[in-house]
Motif scaffolding. Structure first.
Motif, PDB file in Angstrom:
ATOM      1  N   LEU A   5       0.800  -1.132   0.053  1.00  0.00           N
ATOM      2  CA  LEU A   5       0.023   0.195   0.328  1.00  0.00           C
ATOM      3  C   LEU A   5       0.783   1.280   0.043  1.00  0.00           C
ATOM      4  N   LEU A   6       1.911   1.169   0.842  1.00  0.00           N
ATOM      5  CA  LEU A   6       2.788   2.436   1.042  1.00  0.00           C
ATOM      6  C   LEU A   6       4.161   1.923   0.669  1.00  0.00           C
ATOM      7  N   LYS A   7       5.085   2.512  -0.044  1.00  0.00           N
ATOM      8  CA  LYS A   7       6.415   2.345  -0.283  1.00  0.00           C
ATOM      9  C   LYS A   7       7.386   3.697   0.280  1.00  0.00           C
ATOM     10  N   VAL A   8       8.189   3.598   1.016  1.00  0.00           N
ATOM     11  CA  VAL A   8       9.071   4.745   1.291  1.00  0.00           C
ATOM     12  C   VAL A   8      10.509   4.544   0.765  1.00  0.00           C
ATOM     13  N   ASP A   9      10.962   5.172   0.027  1.00  0.00           N
ATOM     14  CA  ASP A   9      12.380   5.211  -0.353  1.00  0.00           C
ATOM     15  C   ASP A   9      13.531   6.284  -0.148  1.00  0.00           C
ATOM     16  N   ASP A  34      17.736   8.794   5.599  1.00  0.00           N
ATOM     17  CA  ASP A  34      17.671   7.779   4.592  1.00  0.00           C
ATOM     18  C   ASP A  34      17.076   6.489   5.024  1.00  0.00           C
ATOM     19  N   VAL A  35      15.667   6.758   5.235  1.00  0.00           N
ATOM     20  CA  VAL A  35      14.908   5.524   5.655  1.00  0.00           C
ATOM     21  C   VAL A  35      14.297   4.902   4.616  1.00  0.00           C
ATOM     22  N   SER A  36      14.008   3.831   4.369  1.00  0.00           N
ATOM     23  CA  SER A  36      13.426   2.903   3.455  1.00  0.00           C
ATOM     24  C   SER A  36      12.462   1.603   4.048  1.00  0.00           C
ATOM     25  N   PHE A  37      11.115   1.734   3.661  1.00  0.00           N
ATOM     26  CA  PHE A  37      10.471   0.476   4.186  1.00  0.00           C
ATOM     27  C   PHE A  37       9.146   0.416   3.311  1.00  0.00           C
ATOM     28  N   TYR A  38       8.555  -0.654   3.435  1.00  0.00           N
ATOM     29  CA  TYR A  38       7.061  -0.713   2.822  1.00  0.00           C
ATOM     30  C   TYR A  38       6.039  -1.287   3.758  1.00  0.00           C
ATOM     31  N   VAL A  39       4.836  -0.883   3.353  1.00  0.00           N
ATOM     32  CA  VAL A  39       3.868  -1.243   4.386  1.00  0.00           C
ATOM     33  C   VAL A  39       2.903  -2.123   3.368  1.00  0.00           C
ATOM     34  N   GLY A  59       6.504   9.931  10.608  1.00  0.00           N
ATOM     35  CA  GLY A  59       5.138   9.840  10.300  1.00  0.00           C
ATOM     36  C   GLY A  59       4.592  11.007   9.884  1.00  0.00           C
ATOM     37  N   ARG A  60       5.099  12.183  10.450  1.00  0.00           N
ATOM     38  CA  ARG A  60       4.549  13.499   9.940  1.00  0.00           C
ATOM     39  C   ARG A  60       5.025  13.745   8.603  1.00  0.00           C
ATOM     40  N   VAL A  61       6.142  13.287   8.154  1.00  0.00           N
ATOM     41  CA  VAL A  61       6.538  13.578   6.958  1.00  0.00           C
ATOM     42  C   VAL A  61       5.808  12.731   5.700  1.00  0.00           C
ATOM     43  N   LEU A  62       5.371  11.503   6.287  1.00  0.00           N
ATOM     44  CA  LEU A  62       4.489  10.854   5.278  1.00  0.00           C
ATOM     45  C   LEU A  62       3.296  11.256   5.129  1.00  0.00           C
ATOM     46  N   MET A  63       2.422  12.179   6.188  1.00  0.00           N
ATOM     47  CA  MET A  63       1.353  12.872   6.071  1.00  0.00           C
ATOM     48  C   MET A  63       1.744  14.033   5.189  1.00  0.00           C
ATOM     49  N   ARG A  64       2.923  14.423   5.101  1.00  0.00           N
ATOM     50  CA  ARG A  64       3.045  15.918   4.732  1.00  0.00           C
ATOM     51  C   ARG A  64       2.871  17.021   5.354  1.00  0.00           C
ATOM     52  N   LEU A  65       2.807  16.878   6.685  1.00  0.00           N
ATOM     53  CA  LEU A  65       2.668  17.938   7.572  1.00  0.00           C
ATOM     54  C   LEU A  65       3.898  18.456   7.834  1.00  0.00           C
ATOM     55  N   LEU A  66       5.051  17.884   7.415  1.00  0.00           N
ATOM     56  CA  LEU A  66       6.208  18.269   7.317  1.00  0.00           C
ATOM     57  C   LEU A  66       6.632  17.960   5.946  1.00  0.00           C
ATOM     58  N   GLU A  70      14.588  14.882   1.286  1.00  0.00           N
ATOM     59  CA  GLU A  70      14.932  14.184  -0.073  1.00  0.00           C
ATOM     60  C   GLU A  70      13.857  12.638   0.176  1.00  0.00           C
ATOM     61  N   GLY A  71      13.801  12.068  -1.023  1.00  0.00           N
ATOM     62  CA  GLY A  71      13.273  10.696  -0.899  1.00  0.00           C
ATOM     63  C   GLY A  71      11.773  10.840  -1.490  1.00  0.00           C
ATOM     64  N   LYS A  72      11.480   9.532  -1.749  1.00  0.00           N
ATOM     65  CA  LYS A  72       9.989   9.329  -2.356  1.00  0.00           C
ATOM     66  C   LYS A  72       9.110   8.565  -1.331  1.00  0.00           C
ATOM     67  N   VAL A  73       7.674   8.898  -1.417  1.00  0.00           N
ATOM     68  CA  VAL A  73       6.812   8.211  -0.671  1.00  0.00           C
ATOM     69  C   VAL A  73       5.896   7.894  -1.680  1.00  0.00           C
ATOM     70  N   VAL A  74       5.415   6.670  -1.916  1.00  0.00           N
ATOM     71  CA  VAL A  74       4.482   6.014  -2.967  1.00  0.00           C
ATOM     72  C   VAL A  74       3.286   5.573  -2.239  1.00  0.00           C
ATOM     73  N   PHE A  75       2.011   5.921  -2.372  1.00  0.00           N
ATOM     74  CA  PHE A  75       0.854   5.543  -1.631  1.00  0.00           C
ATOM     75  C   PHE A  75      -0.006   5.125  -3.179  1.00  0.00           C
ATOM     76  N   GLU A  76      -0.161   3.679  -3.059  1.00  0.00           N
ATOM     77  CA  GLU A  76      -1.083   3.290  -4.240  1.00  0.00           C
ATOM     78  C   GLU A  76      -0.725   3.897  -5.731  1.00  0.00           C
ATOM     79  N   ASP A  77       0.574   3.867  -5.843  1.00  0.00           N
ATOM     80  CA  ASP A  77       1.211   3.965  -7.252  1.00  0.00           C
ATOM     81  C   ASP A  77       1.229   5.815  -7.293  1.00  0.00           C
ATOM     82  N   GLN A  78       0.778   6.367  -6.316  1.00  0.00           N
ATOM     83  CA  GLN A  78       0.821   8.147  -6.404  1.00  0.00           C
ATOM     84  C   GLN A  78       2.015   8.595  -5.493  1.00  0.00           C
ATOM     85  N   GLU A  79       2.657   9.110  -6.214  1.00  0.00           N
ATOM     86  CA  GLU A  79       3.899   9.862  -5.591  1.00  0.00           C
ATOM     87  C   GLU A  79       3.489  11.052  -4.795  1.00  0.00           C
ATOM     88  N   LEU A  80       3.632  10.912  -3.579  1.00  0.00           N
ATOM     89  CA  LEU A  80       3.006  11.857  -2.547  1.00  0.00           C
ATOM     90  C   LEU A  80       3.805  13.344  -2.450  1.00  0.00           C
TER      91      LEU A  80
END
Length: 321
Positions: A5-9, A34-39, A59-66, A70-80
């Motif tokens: 569902l979510l991939k962090v690179d 430099d954190v990478s994981f998937y859910v 958590g706040r960076v994943l929500m874009r509160l911050l 650098e890096g990528k957060v992909v949620f259901e094929d959508q780059e946030l």
């Protein structure tokens, strides 16, 4: 394998340090480095580590509160990270957050009904009657009564306020909930009620959780997989049972050794940590943990270890392997 569902690179979040007469940037606090994981869909990923390790910032960076440095957060094929604010606002219908302090995250001037109705108004869901009905339904779902809707946050206990926070997160029927230490401010008896509620809601609504905490007992209870963070870096990640039975990284071993055993007759060899946590504005070279590690080798002081699969599904960033 269940769908991701979510991939962090290679996620990074650096906060600038300013100084001098003209407020120039003189350095950076490397809160997430430099954190990478998937859910996977429907699972609970726990993120653990001592205070200041960067788990809440993640958590706040994943929500874009911050905003990510650098890096990528992909949620259901959508780059946030590349979405504009309008598109990200729409995306928050699918990703919601439960905050650590329920009193600080609820507007004290609004009734519970207004607090819960607000996400529906923002996302244009339903008319007035439908919204009021959904508020009443959601209060019942989280174990409160519909008549509580007319009350204000200060009229509730800590556990009840956290239930309101969970109800607010569920209002838009999200797919992913980021729970930032949702039970750390609550009494132990209330903690178990809220954890059981989160598990029941996951089954009922097919939710996916990222569960951030520093209490290893809580994380073991609720998580399918656990990631261990130290000084802004992910040092180990695997299934919950594997991590507790066979921790690989020396930091994870020390964390698990710090859990008190409620039996005075049980003697246990503990691997206690020595030294202080280094400053995230000036992290050590090589492995960030080498200044406190009993197994430190020369390579640890110069070369940063890569995250490798040591056993099937068990990843660790350590030169011992």
């Amino acid at each position: 394998m269940t769908e991701v569902l979510l991939k962090v690179d290679n996620l990074k979040k650096y906060f600038p340090i300013t100084g001098g007469l003209f407020g120039k940037t003189v350095g950076h606090v490397k809160a997430v480095d430099d954190v990478s994981f998937y859910v996977r869909k429907g699972e609970t990923l726990g993120l653990v580590g001592e205070s200041g390790c960067g788990k809440s910032t993640t958590g706040r960076v994943l929500m874009r509160l911050l905003e990510a440095t650098e890096g990528k957060v992909v949620f259901e094929d959508q780059e946030l990270t590349s979405l504009n604010s309008n598109a990200m606002r729409k995306m928050r219908k699918e990703i919601q957050m439960v905050f650590q302090d329920p009193f600080a995250s609820l507007n004290p001037r609004h009734t519970v009904e207004k607090i819960l109705e607000e996400p529906l108004i923002v996302h244009g869901i339903g008319d007035k009657e439908e919204r009021k009905r959904r508020v009443r339904e959601m209060l019942e779902v989280v174990g409160l009564s519909s008549y509580h809707a007319k009350r204000y946050p200060h009229q509730f206990s800590g556990g009840q306020r956290q239930r309101i926070g969970i109800a607010r997160a569920l209002m838009t029927k999200p797919k992913l909930i980021i729970a930032d230490e949702p039970v750390s401010a609550l009494d132990v008896s209330i903690q178990s009620q809220v954890l059981n509620l989160l598990e029941d809601l996951q089954k009922e609504f097919g939710l996916t959780y990222i569960f951030i905490a520093h209490d290893l007992g809580v994380v073991k209870h609720i998580s399918d997989r656990v990631g261990v963070m130290y000084l802004g870096r992910l040092v180990e990640i695997t299934e919950s049972e594997k991590l507790y039975e066979n921790p690989l990284h020396p930091y994870t071993k020390a964390l698990l050794d710090s859990i008190p055993i409620p039996d005075p007759d049980v003697k246990k060899d503990r691997e206690l940590l020595s030294g202080d946590l280094p400053s995230p504005s000036n992290p050590p070279l090589g492995c960030a943990f080498h200044t406190r590690c009993r197994d430190c080798m020369d390579i640890c002081k110069t070369t940063r270890p890569e995250m490798k699969e040591i056993e099937p599904g068990h990843f660790a960033a350590c030169h011992l392997y």
